[in-house]
Design a protein around this motif. Structure first.
Motif, PDB file in Angstrom:
ATOM      1  N   ASP A 504       0.831  -1.209   0.000  1.00 46.81           N
ATOM      2  CA  ASP A 504       0.000   0.000   0.000  1.00 46.81           C
ATOM      3  C   ASP A 504       0.864   1.257   0.000  1.00 46.81           C
ATOM      4  OD1 ASP A 504      -2.232  -1.588   0.030  1.00 46.81           O
ATOM      5  OD2 ASP A 504      -2.588  -1.402   2.194  1.00 46.81           O
ATOM      6  N   HIS A 505       1.965   1.223   0.740  1.00 47.21           N
ATOM      7  CA  HIS A 505       2.832   2.403   0.828  1.00 47.21           C
ATOM      8  C   HIS A 505       3.416   2.755  -0.539  1.00 47.21           C
ATOM      9  CE1 HIS A 505       5.615   5.273   2.595  1.00 47.21           C
ATOM     10  NE2 HIS A 505       6.602   4.685   1.934  1.00 47.21           N
ATOM     11  N   PHE A 506       3.915   1.755  -1.259  1.00 43.95           N
ATOM     12  CA  PHE A 506       4.566   2.030  -2.542  1.00 43.95           C
ATOM     13  C   PHE A 506       3.572   2.308  -3.660  1.00 43.95           C
ATOM     14  CE2 PHE A 506       8.264  -0.081  -0.564  1.00 43.95           C
ATOM     15  CZ  PHE A 506       9.238   0.865  -0.875  1.00 43.95           C
ATOM     16  N   THR A 507       2.421   1.647  -3.638  1.00 47.39           N
ATOM     17  CA  THR A 507       1.472   1.805  -4.745  1.00 47.39           C
ATOM     18  C   THR A 507       0.509   2.971  -4.533  1.00 47.39           C
ATOM     19  OG1 THR A 507       0.005   0.175  -3.712  1.00 47.39           O
ATOM     20  CG2 THR A 507       1.575  -0.614  -5.372  1.00 47.39           C
ATOM     21  N   THR A 508       0.088   3.182  -3.290  1.00 46.90           N
ATOM     22  CA  THR A 508      -0.916   4.214  -3.008  1.00 46.90           C
ATOM     23  C   THR A 508      -0.291   5.510  -2.502  1.00 46.90           C
ATOM     24  OG1 THR A 508      -2.518   2.485  -2.449  1.00 46.90           O
ATOM     25  CG2 THR A 508      -3.033   4.730  -1.748  1.00 46.90           C
ATOM     26  N   THR A 509       0.555   5.409  -1.488  1.00 48.95           N
ATOM     27  CA  THR A 509       1.142   6.616  -0.889  1.00 48.95           C
ATOM     28  C   THR A 509       2.189   7.240  -1.805  1.00 48.95           C
ATOM     29  OG1 THR A 509       0.773   5.668   1.316  1.00 48.95           O
ATOM     30  CG2 THR A 509       2.278   7.555   1.143  1.00 48.95           C
ATOM     31  N   LEU A 510       3.175   6.445  -2.201  1.00 52.55           N
ATOM     32  CA  LEU A 510       4.258   6.974  -3.054  1.00 52.55           C
ATOM     33  C   LEU A 510       3.919   6.933  -4.537  1.00 52.55           C
ATOM     34  CD1 LEU A 510       7.498   5.480  -1.427  1.00 52.55           C
ATOM     35  CD2 LEU A 510       6.513   7.746  -1.123  1.00 52.55           C
ATOM     36  N   ARG A 512       4.687   4.536  -6.526  1.00 53.00           N
ATOM     37  CA  ARG A 512       5.905   4.047  -7.174  1.00 53.00           C
ATOM     38  C   ARG A 512       5.890   2.521  -7.174  1.00 53.00           C
ATOM     39  NH1 ARG A 512      10.000   7.852  -7.471  1.00 53.00           N
ATOM     40  NH2 ARG A 512      10.891   6.313  -8.887  1.00 53.00           N
ATOM     41  N   PRO A 513       4.946   1.907  -7.891  1.00 53.50           N
ATOM     42  CA  PRO A 513       4.881   0.435  -7.876  1.00 53.50           C
ATOM     43  C   PRO A 513       6.122  -0.224  -8.463  1.00 53.50           C
ATOM     44  CG  PRO A 513       3.480   1.359  -9.597  1.00 53.50           C
ATOM     45  CD  PRO A 513       3.929   2.507  -8.754  1.00 53.50           C
ATOM     46  N   GLU A 514       6.883   0.513  -9.302  1.00 51.90           N
ATOM     47  CA  GLU A 514       8.077  -0.092  -9.885  1.00 51.90           C
ATOM     48  C   GLU A 514       9.120  -0.418  -8.814  1.00 51.90           C
ATOM     49  OE1 GLU A 514       8.747   4.403 -10.048  1.00 51.90           O
ATOM     50  OE2 GLU A 514       7.098   2.972 -10.231  1.00 51.90           O
ATOM     51  N   LEU A 515       9.136   0.395  -7.744  1.00 53.52           N
ATOM     52  CA  LEU A 515      10.062   0.096  -6.655  1.00 53.52           C
ATOM     53  C   LEU A 515       9.667  -1.190  -5.935  1.00 53.52           C
ATOM     54  CD1 LEU A 515      10.777   3.582  -5.066  1.00 53.52           C
ATOM     55  CD2 LEU A 515      12.495   1.914  -5.750  1.00 53.52           C
ATOM     56  N   LEU A 516       8.368  -1.362  -5.750  1.00 55.28           N
ATOM     57  CA  LEU A 516       7.882  -2.574  -5.102  1.00 55.28           C
ATOM     58  C   LEU A 516       8.277  -3.800  -5.926  1.00 55.28           C
ATOM     59  CD1 LEU A 516       6.159  -3.752  -2.776  1.00 55.28           C
ATOM     60  CD2 LEU A 516       4.171  -3.554  -4.288  1.00 55.28           C
ATOM     61  N   GLY A 517       8.163  -3.675  -7.250  1.00 54.50           N
ATOM     62  CA  GLY A 517       8.543  -4.786  -8.114  1.00 54.50           C
ATOM     63  C   GLY A 517      10.025  -5.097  -8.060  1.00 54.50           C
ATOM     64  N   ARG A 518      10.855  -4.062  -7.935  1.00 51.43           N
ATOM     65  CA  ARG A 518      12.305  -4.295  -7.881  1.00 51.43           C
ATOM     66  C   ARG A 518      12.715  -4.999  -6.595  1.00 51.43           C
ATOM     67  NH1 ARG A 518      11.087  -1.587 -11.888  1.00 51.43           N
ATOM     68  NH2 ARG A 518      12.574  -0.581 -13.306  1.00 51.43           N
ATOM     69  N   LEU A 519      11.993  -4.730  -5.493  1.00 51.80           N
ATOM     70  CA  LEU A 519      12.349  -5.350  -4.219  1.00 51.80           C
ATOM     71  C   LEU A 519      12.061  -6.847  -4.222  1.00 51.80           C
ATOM     72  CD1 LEU A 519      11.039  -2.601  -1.787  1.00 51.80           C
ATOM     73  CD2 LEU A 519      13.412  -3.174  -2.241  1.00 51.80           C
ATOM     74  N   GLY A 520      10.959  -7.239  -4.861  1.00 56.66           N
ATOM     75  CA  GLY A 520      10.645  -8.649  -5.017  1.00 56.66           C
ATOM     76  C   GLY A 520      10.717  -9.430  -3.726  1.00 56.66           C
ATOM     77  N   SER A 521      11.534 -10.500  -3.748  1.00 52.53           N
ATOM     78  CA  SER A 521      11.658 -11.366  -2.566  1.00 52.53           C
ATOM     79  C   SER A 521      12.527 -10.733  -1.484  1.00 52.53           C
ATOM     80  CB  SER A 521      12.263 -12.713  -2.976  1.00 52.53           C
ATOM     81  OG  SER A 521      13.546 -12.530  -3.551  1.00 52.53           O
TER      82      SER A 521
END
Length: 631
Positions: A504-510, A512-521
């Motif tokens: 929620d923080h990366f997709t809604t607040t920031l 920046r969903p691409e960052l969430l994808g880079r973090l992955g596992s």
């Protein structure tokens, strides 16, 4: 490589030529100490600049620096300047009679022209006087190159007694360029100021000046690097045994890997290749060895037995967080063995060795695990560099990581992050409480995760290939009291809660969903403190106190069951969501350490004394006594 055609000259020379056609003086800055591609060759910057100006149509080319004074690029330039300085009108000019009237700026100029005409110009003011004559004459197109211009009119020259006059001369020069010969629009007498750092020159010279254009001498582009490597790779170690196709592949990869490097530095790769006996068939290993010197790679040297026991070693310091410890251990295994998603079996990736996003309640061991990892890999906890991201909450503070851009305050100091990685590329980097950082910083982190590098304000590139990057966060911890009133809630439920909070923080607040994808596992969720974990942490702290006492000759005995039960009861009352920090302070600090130190101070027990810490109906609830000698 056939499709990658190198220009005959460096692209910045074309920009410089266009500005000369616009009849503007130039400030050339940047990569001015390198070899420059010109006419399909690589020549020193000074040589290339002179050849370029001659082709551009300048017939008289002179240079000035503080060491050599005024020098001439051709004999015809020398004769022209000397002939001009020997002009009878100047040499026979009447001397200044200072007793009759005060000297004016014109008088000073005239005297300096006389001095310059009678001998080789030496001082900066003499040379600037000569330059003024050359800028205003109309016989031949002239250009005066001022090397290290910051030493003449920049901040470095402000201590000079002649600084004000030098600045006045340069201002006059910039407005005095004449067409030569008259009516010729292509050629215009020109001043060229050369400096490494644009910000070292005064703003009136480099910014908003209609008579001056700034030209950045770039570092070599991909095509330039590839052309240079095509010529130099045959001299590398083992290159004679390579096929033409293998050399072409190695050249292509090396051209990409050397982005940001100078031609001089790329040329030194051949020496590294020969000394380290690394063939161009292993380009990433070669470039890494060249950049990081001959020091051993800790990842390649890491003891296999230490890796095998890493989970046990880390668990001793970070109690009750087995999923997080296992995730970190997996990265150590991957880094040591080296198998990766690369097209060439000899190559290694460019991303950091590991990227983690530690999330969970406060005080459960996130920072402690980062410290334990640094000590395990490097035998030195100081290899951990911690950045408190609450200090980077404002937009402008993001530049502190990489340094201010040229022309801004602090540019010369570089960035706190890039400086560290340039000095210690083998490190554990901890960005604590990342949710408190300004969102602009996320762009830098995205570049680190994707490309494994950052370029600072001075143009230096820091590589994160051999680093482990850890972000920590308490995102979602504020809901713990409401969501998890029962501390016996399963770890799977805790993991789901924090994973969703991060998403929620990366997709809604920031957004920046691409960052969430880079973090992955790399998202690692830390568990709540369970009763068994609290007891284990208590034992760890008590063992530390006991070790300290042994160093002073005392033998401590604790009623560990009573102490552990008291801590658990207190944390249950306060709430386990506050974490383990309160176990050490205030609980064990007030209940054990302070009473123990007071007792030792008051009783002065001799070395060898056995000291017992046990429960009592007092406040604090534990007391200290000497144990009877069993003999």
């Amino acid at each position: 490589m056939g499709a990658l055609t190198a220009p005959r000259g460096a692209p910045w020379l074309i920009r410089a030529y266009h500005e000369l056609q616009r009849r503007r003086h130039l400030v050339v800055h940047g990569n001015v100490d390198d070899l420059v591609r010109w006419n399909d060759r690589y020549e020193p910057f000074a040589v290339t600049l002179v050849d370029f100006l001659a082709v551009a149509g300048f017939e008289v080319i002179v240079r000035y620096n503080l060491v050599d004074g005024l020098t001439y690029c051709t004999e015809s330039s020398r004769e022209f300047v000397r002939g001009h300085l020997s002009d009878r009108k100047v040499r026979t000019a009447p001397p200044i009679n200072r007793r009759d009237r005060p000297a004016t700026s014109a008088d000073v100029l005239e005297q300096q022209l006389l001095a310059a005409g009678q001998a080789q110009p030496r001082t900066a003011l003499d040379v600037l006087a000569v330059a003024l004559r050359l800028m205003t004459q109309t016989e031949k197109p002239c250009v005066v190159i001022v090397e290290s211009a910051d030493l003449l009119v920049g901040a470095a020259s402000e201590l000079s007694a002649d600084h004000v006059e030098q600045v006045a001369y340069v201002r006059r020069l910039l407005a005095s360029g004449a067409a030569a010969p008259p009516g010729e629009q292509r050629h215009h007498n020109t001043m060229i100021f050369v400096t490494r750092e644009l910000g070292s020159l005064p703003t009136w010279l480099r910014r908003d000046n209609p008579h001056v254009a700034t030209v950045l001498a770039d570092r070599p582009g991909l095509a330039e690097r590839a052309a240079f490597l095509r010529e130099s790779v045959p001299a590398y170690y083992g290159a004679g045994e390579m096929t033409a196709e293998a050399r072409d592949t190695a050249t292509r990869v090396l051209a990409n890997l050397t982005d940001g490097m100078t031609i001089v530095d790329i040329g030194a790769l051949s020496v590294t290749s020969q000394v380290a006996r690394i063939a161009p068939t292993m380009p990433r290993r070669l470039v890494a060895r060249h950049r990081f010197g001959l020091r051993d790679d800790p990842w390649e040297q890491l003891d296999i037995s230490k890796i095998k026991s890493a989970e046990e070693l880390l668990s001793r310091r970070v109690v009750g967080q087995l999923p997080a410890v296992r995730a970190v251990t997996d990265v150590l295994v991957n880094a040591r063995v080296g198998l990766d998603f690369v097209s060439d079996g000899q190559q290694t990736g460019t991303r950091p060795k590991g990227v983690f996003f530690f999330v969970g309640p406060t005080g459960v061991g996130k920072t402690e695990l980062a410290k334990a990892l640094a000590e395990l890999v490097f035998d030195d906890e100081s290899a951990l560099r911690r950045f408190d991201m609450s200090e980077y909450s404002q937009e402008h503070t993001s530049e502190r990581l990489t340094g201010a851009p040229p022309g801004f305050v602090g540019h010369d100091h570089g960035g706190t992050l890039t400086n560290w990685v340039l000095e210690r590329p083998f490190s554990v980097l901890l960005f604590d409480e990342i949710e408190k950082a300004h969102e602009k910083i996320m762009d830098k982190f995205l570049q680190i995760i994707d490309d494994g590098r950052l370029t600072d304000g001075q143009g230096r590139t820091a590589y994160f290939t051999h680093s482990i990057v850890i972000f920590t966060s308490n995102i979602g911890a504020g809901d713990l009291r409401r969501t998890f009133g029962d501390p016996s809630m399963s770890y799977e439920a805790v993991k789901e809660h924090f994973t969703q909070a991060v998403a929620d923080h990366f997709t809604t607040t920031l957004r920046r969903p691409e960052l969430l994808g880079r973090l992955g596992s790399g998202i690692v969720v830390f568990d709540l403190l369970r009763e068994s974990v609290i007891a284990g942490i208590c034992d760890k702290f008590l063992d530390q106190i006991r070790t300290s006492a042994r160093a002073r000759g005392y033998d401590l005995v604790f009623d560990r069951t009573a102490i552990g039960r008291a801590v658990i009861d207190e944390l249950t009352r306060r709430g386990v969501a506050l974490g383990a920090r309160q176990i050490r302070s205030p609980l064990l600090e007030q209940w054990v350490r302070v009473p123990l130190n007071r007792w030792v101070l008051e009783n002065q027990p001799p070395p060898g004394t056995r000291i017992f810490v046990h429960r009592a109906d007092t406040s604090p609830p534990f007391v200290v006594d000497a144990m009877d000698d069993p003999s």
